[in-house]
Design a protein around this motif. Structure first.
Motif, PDB file in Angstrom:
ATOM      1  N   VAL A 108      45.421  20.384  65.029  1.00 40.75           N
ATOM      2  CA  VAL A 108      44.227  19.867  65.691  1.00 40.75           C
ATOM      3  C   VAL A 108      43.285  21.024  65.995  1.00 40.75           C
ATOM      4  O   VAL A 108      43.719  22.146  66.250  1.00 40.75           O
ATOM      5  N   GLY A 109      41.991  20.739  65.935  1.00 37.77           N
ATOM      6  CA  GLY A 109      40.962  21.725  66.263  1.00 37.77           C
ATOM      7  C   GLY A 109      39.830  21.037  67.007  1.00 37.77           C
ATOM      8  O   GLY A 109      39.709  19.805  66.990  1.00 37.77           O
ATOM      9  N   GLU A 110      39.004  21.841  67.637  1.00 38.42           N
ATOM     10  CA  GLU A 110      37.918  21.283  68.451  1.00 38.42           C
ATOM     11  C   GLU A 110      36.694  22.180  68.378  1.00 38.42           C
ATOM     12  O   GLU A 110      36.811  23.400  68.486  1.00 38.42           O
ATOM     13  N   ASN A 111      35.549  21.567  68.199  1.00 42.16           N
ATOM     14  CA  ASN A 111      34.264  22.252  68.291  1.00 42.16           C
ATOM     15  C   ASN A 111      33.479  21.647  69.444  1.00 42.16           C
ATOM     16  O   ASN A 111      33.488  20.431  69.632  1.00 42.16           O
ATOM     17  N   ILE A 112      32.779  22.497  70.166  1.00 42.88           N
ATOM     18  CA  ILE A 112      31.919  22.054  71.262  1.00 42.88           C
ATOM     19  C   ILE A 112      30.579  22.753  71.095  1.00 42.88           C
ATOM     20  O   ILE A 112      30.517  23.922  70.719  1.00 42.88           O
ATOM     21  N   ALA A 113      29.511  22.041  71.379  1.00 46.08           N
ATOM     22  CA  ALA A 113      28.183  22.665  71.351  1.00 46.08           C
ATOM     23  C   ALA A 113      27.252  21.900  72.289  1.00 46.08           C
ATOM     24  O   ALA A 113      27.461  20.717  72.568  1.00 46.08           O
ATOM     25  N   ARG A 114      26.241  22.598  72.738  1.00 45.34           N
ATOM     26  CA  ARG A 114      25.191  21.985  73.557  1.00 45.34           C
ATOM     27  C   ARG A 114      23.854  22.506  73.055  1.00 45.34           C
ATOM     28  O   ARG A 114      23.680  23.692  72.811  1.00 45.34           O
ATOM     29  N   THR A 115      22.928  21.587  72.903  1.00 45.88           N
ATOM     30  CA  THR A 115      21.567  21.947  72.546  1.00 45.88           C
ATOM     31  C   THR A 115      20.640  21.109  73.417  1.00 45.88           C
ATOM     32  O   THR A 115      21.087  20.368  74.284  1.00 45.88           O
ATOM     33  N   PHE A 116      19.364  21.246  73.181  1.00 46.73           N
ATOM     34  CA  PHE A 116      18.383  20.490  73.958  1.00 46.73           C
ATOM     35  C   PHE A 116      17.474  19.748  72.995  1.00 46.73           C
ATOM     36  O   PHE A 116      17.184  20.218  71.901  1.00 46.73           O
ATOM     37  N   VAL A 117      17.049  18.579  73.407  1.00 42.42           N
ATOM     38  CA  VAL A 117      16.142  17.767  72.599  1.00 42.42           C
ATOM     39  C   VAL A 117      14.894  17.463  73.412  1.00 42.42           C
ATOM     40  O   VAL A 117      14.910  17.516  74.646  1.00 42.42           O
ATOM     41  N   LEU A 118      13.819  17.188  72.708  1.00 37.56           N
ATOM     42  CA  LEU A 118      12.536  16.800  73.307  1.00 37.56           C
ATOM     43  C   LEU A 118      11.860  17.915  74.088  1.00 37.56           C
ATOM     44  O   LEU A 118      10.853  17.679  74.751  1.00 37.56           O
ATOM     45  N   ILE A 119      12.407  19.116  74.041  1.00 38.55           N
ATOM     46  CA  ILE A 119      11.768  20.291  74.644  1.00 38.55           C
ATOM     47  C   ILE A 119      11.938  21.465  73.668  1.00 38.55           C
ATOM     48  O   ILE A 119      12.919  21.518  72.936  1.00 38.55           O
ATOM     49  N   PRO A 120      10.998  22.380  73.657  1.00 33.15           N
ATOM     50  CA  PRO A 120      11.131  23.534  72.746  1.00 33.15           C
ATOM     51  C   PRO A 120      12.390  24.343  73.068  1.00 33.15           C
ATOM     52  O   PRO A 120      12.656  24.675  74.219  1.00 33.15           O
ATOM     53  N   THR A 121      13.166  24.613  72.038  1.00 30.05           N
ATOM     54  CA  THR A 121      14.448  25.300  72.178  1.00 30.05           C
ATOM     55  C   THR A 121      14.668  26.172  70.948  1.00 30.05           C
ATOM     56  O   THR A 121      14.240  25.828  69.860  1.00 30.05           O
ATOM     57  N   TYR A 122      15.364  27.293  71.147  1.00 27.67           N
ATOM     58  CA  TYR A 122      15.773  28.082  69.984  1.00 27.67           C
ATOM     59  C   TYR A 122      16.863  27.314  69.244  1.00 27.67           C
ATOM     60  O   TYR A 122      17.895  26.998  69.814  1.00 27.67           O
ATOM     61  N   ASN A 123      16.622  27.011  67.977  1.00 27.55           N
ATOM     62  CA  ASN A 123      17.586  26.308  67.140  1.00 27.55           C
ATOM     63  C   ASN A 123      17.821  27.094  65.859  1.00 27.55           C
ATOM     64  O   ASN A 123      16.934  27.810  65.400  1.00 27.55           O
ATOM     65  N   TYR A 124      19.014  26.947  65.296  1.00 22.56           N
ATOM     66  CA  TYR A 124      19.336  27.566  64.015  1.00 22.56           C
ATOM     67  C   TYR A 124      18.838  26.688  62.878  1.00 22.56           C
ATOM     68  O   TYR A 124      18.888  25.469  62.949  1.00 22.56           O
ATOM     69  N   ASP A 125      18.396  27.351  61.796  1.00 21.93           N
ATOM     70  CA  ASP A 125      18.203  26.622  60.552  1.00 21.93           C
ATOM     71  C   ASP A 125      19.491  26.802  59.745  1.00 21.93           C
ATOM     72  O   ASP A 125      20.416  27.494  60.179  1.00 21.93           O
ATOM     73  N   LYS A 126      19.566  26.203  58.566  1.00 24.13           N
ATOM     74  CA  LYS A 126      20.818  26.256  57.797  1.00 24.13           C
ATOM     75  C   LYS A 126      21.142  27.656  57.281  1.00 24.13           C
ATOM     76  O   LYS A 126      22.269  27.928  56.883  1.00 24.13           O
ATOM     77  N   ASN A 127      20.157  28.558  57.291  1.00 31.35           N
ATOM     78  CA  ASN A 127      20.376  29.931  56.835  1.00 31.35           C
ATOM     79  C   ASN A 127      20.737  30.884  57.965  1.00 31.35           C
ATOM     80  O   ASN A 127      20.872  32.079  57.749  1.00 31.35           O
ATOM     81  N   GLY A 128      20.850  30.354  59.194  1.00 33.30           N
ATOM     82  CA  GLY A 128      21.255  31.181  60.320  1.00 33.30           C
ATOM     83  C   GLY A 128      20.117  31.828  61.082  1.00 33.30           C
ATOM     84  O   GLY A 128      20.349  32.580  62.012  1.00 33.30           O
ATOM     85  N   LYS A 129      18.900  31.553  60.712  1.00 35.04           N
ATOM     86  CA  LYS A 129      17.748  32.104  61.434  1.00 35.04           C
ATOM     87  C   LYS A 129      17.407  31.184  62.603  1.00 35.04           C
ATOM     88  O   LYS A 129      17.529  29.966  62.497  1.00 35.04           O
ATOM     89  N   THR A 130      16.989  31.784  63.708  1.00 34.50           N
ATOM     90  CA  THR A 130      16.600  30.973  64.862  1.00 34.50           C
ATOM     91  C   THR A 130      15.085  30.973  65.009  1.00 34.50           C
ATOM     92  O   THR A 130      14.413  31.959  64.692  1.00 34.50           O
ATOM     93  N   ALA A 131      14.604  29.869  65.491  1.00 36.02           N
ATOM     94  CA  ALA A 131      13.181  29.716  65.773  1.00 36.02           C
ATOM     95  C   ALA A 131      13.043  28.645  66.854  1.00 36.02           C
ATOM     96  O   ALA A 131      13.916  27.777  66.998  1.00 36.02           O
ATOM     97  N   ILE A 132      11.959  28.712  67.570  1.00 32.06           N
ATOM     98  CA  ILE A 132      11.711  27.673  68.565  1.00 32.06           C
ATOM     99  C   ILE A 132      11.257  26.416  67.841  1.00 32.06           C
ATOM    100  O   ILE A 132      10.326  26.451  67.033  1.00 32.06           O
ATOM    101  N   SER A 133      11.951  25.342  68.120  1.00 32.72           N
ATOM    102  CA  SER A 133      11.616  24.050  67.527  1.00 32.72           C
ATOM    103  C   SER A 133      11.999  22.968  68.531  1.00 32.72           C
ATOM    104  O   SER A 133      12.707  23.230  69.501  1.00 32.72           O
ATOM    105  N   THR A 134      11.553  21.771  68.264  1.00 28.81           N
ATOM    106  CA  THR A 134      11.834  20.656  69.157  1.00 28.81           C
ATOM    107  C   THR A 134      12.436  19.510  68.366  1.00 28.81           C
ATOM    108  O   THR A 134      11.802  19.008  67.436  1.00 28.81           O
ATOM    109  N   ALA A 135      13.655  19.122  68.720  1.00 27.13           N
ATOM    110  CA  ALA A 135      14.285  17.965  68.092  1.00 27.13           C
ATOM    111  C   ALA A 135      13.702  16.717  68.733  1.00 27.13           C
ATOM    112  O   ALA A 135      13.906  16.465  69.916  1.00 27.13           O
ATOM    113  N   LYS A 136      12.965  15.953  67.947  1.00 23.48           N
ATOM    114  CA  LYS A 136      12.344  14.729  68.452  1.00 23.48           C
ATOM    115  C   LYS A 136      13.024  13.480  67.910  1.00 23.48           C
ATOM    116  O   LYS A 136      12.868  12.399  68.451  1.00 23.48           O
ATOM    117  N   THR A 137      13.770  13.627  66.812  1.00 24.77           N
ATOM    118  CA  THR A 137      14.448  12.484  66.200  1.00 24.77           C
ATOM    119  C   THR A 137      15.961  12.726  66.237  1.00 24.77           C
ATOM    120  O   THR A 137      16.424  13.853  66.422  1.00 24.77           O
TER     121      THR A 137
END
Length: 188
Positions: free
Chosen positions: A107-136
């Motif tokens: 058994v294994g477990e992953n945990i993560a927390r992010t923020f939606v609807l507000i500007p947040t540093y997020n990773y893209d699939k290449n590992g780069k971070t940028a401020i973006s807002t998850a709206k969907t």
């Protein structure tokens, strides 16, 4: 009669717009669709596994209970942790055995927390971070997967070929717009 028919049609259409039905729907903070988000992130994890030569995980309702148990524990915590103080549920191994009696398992477990609807540093699939807002829901699921992909240990869990079962439980906090997800992998 025609007036009532139009009223009920309008009421029905407004009800449909209340609940998000697909990944491109906007996130409504007062009515977050946990099931939709969990389904999307699970699908994205399986797409990523397949693209990397692994078989897709099979969704399992018992494994979901294990993930939800820990997600419920994390709801009021500011720090993410894999451990609980509750006897019999302290570790992911104990939580699995709490819901399912098996002698041989992994058994294994992953945990993560992010923020939606507000500007947040997020990773893209290449590992780069940028401020973006998850709206969907799709954007939120993509950012969550990208976060796990950028962590060596989380990524190893996702791409571990011995895991055959999985589930993801998520919690959205409308006060701070945080989105927490617990992903559990197992082979039984």
């Amino acid at each position: 009669m025609k007036k009532y028919s139009l009223f009920f049609i309008g009421l029905f259409l407004s009800f449909l717009s209340i609940n998000a039905q697909n990944g491109s729907d906007q996130i409504n903070p007062s009515n977050f669709n946990h099931q939709l988000f969990e389904k999307l992130i699970f699908e994205k994890v399986n797409e990523y596994r397949v693209a990397n030569g692994c078989k897709p995980l099979k969704y399992d309702t018992i494994i979901y209970k294990v993930a939800k148990d820990h997600n419920d524990f994390l709801k009021n915590k500011t720090q993410l942790t894999h451990d609980q103080p509750t006897p019999g549920k302290r570790t992911i191994q104990e939580r699995l055995l709490h819901y399912l009696y098996v002698e041989k398992y992994s058994v294994g477990e992953n945990i993560a927390r992010t923020f939606v609807l507000i500007p947040t540093y997020n990773y893209d699939k290449n590992g780069k971070t940028a401020i973006s807002t998850a709206k969907t829901y799709n954007e939120a699921a993509t950012y969550m997967l990208n976060t796990w992909m950028q962590s060596k240990y989380h990524n190893e869990n996702i791409l571990n070929k011995k895991y055959t079962l999985g589930a993801i439980a998520a919690y959205f906090n409308p006060k701070d717009k945080s989105l927490t997800a617990v992903q559990v992998f197992a082979n039984i």
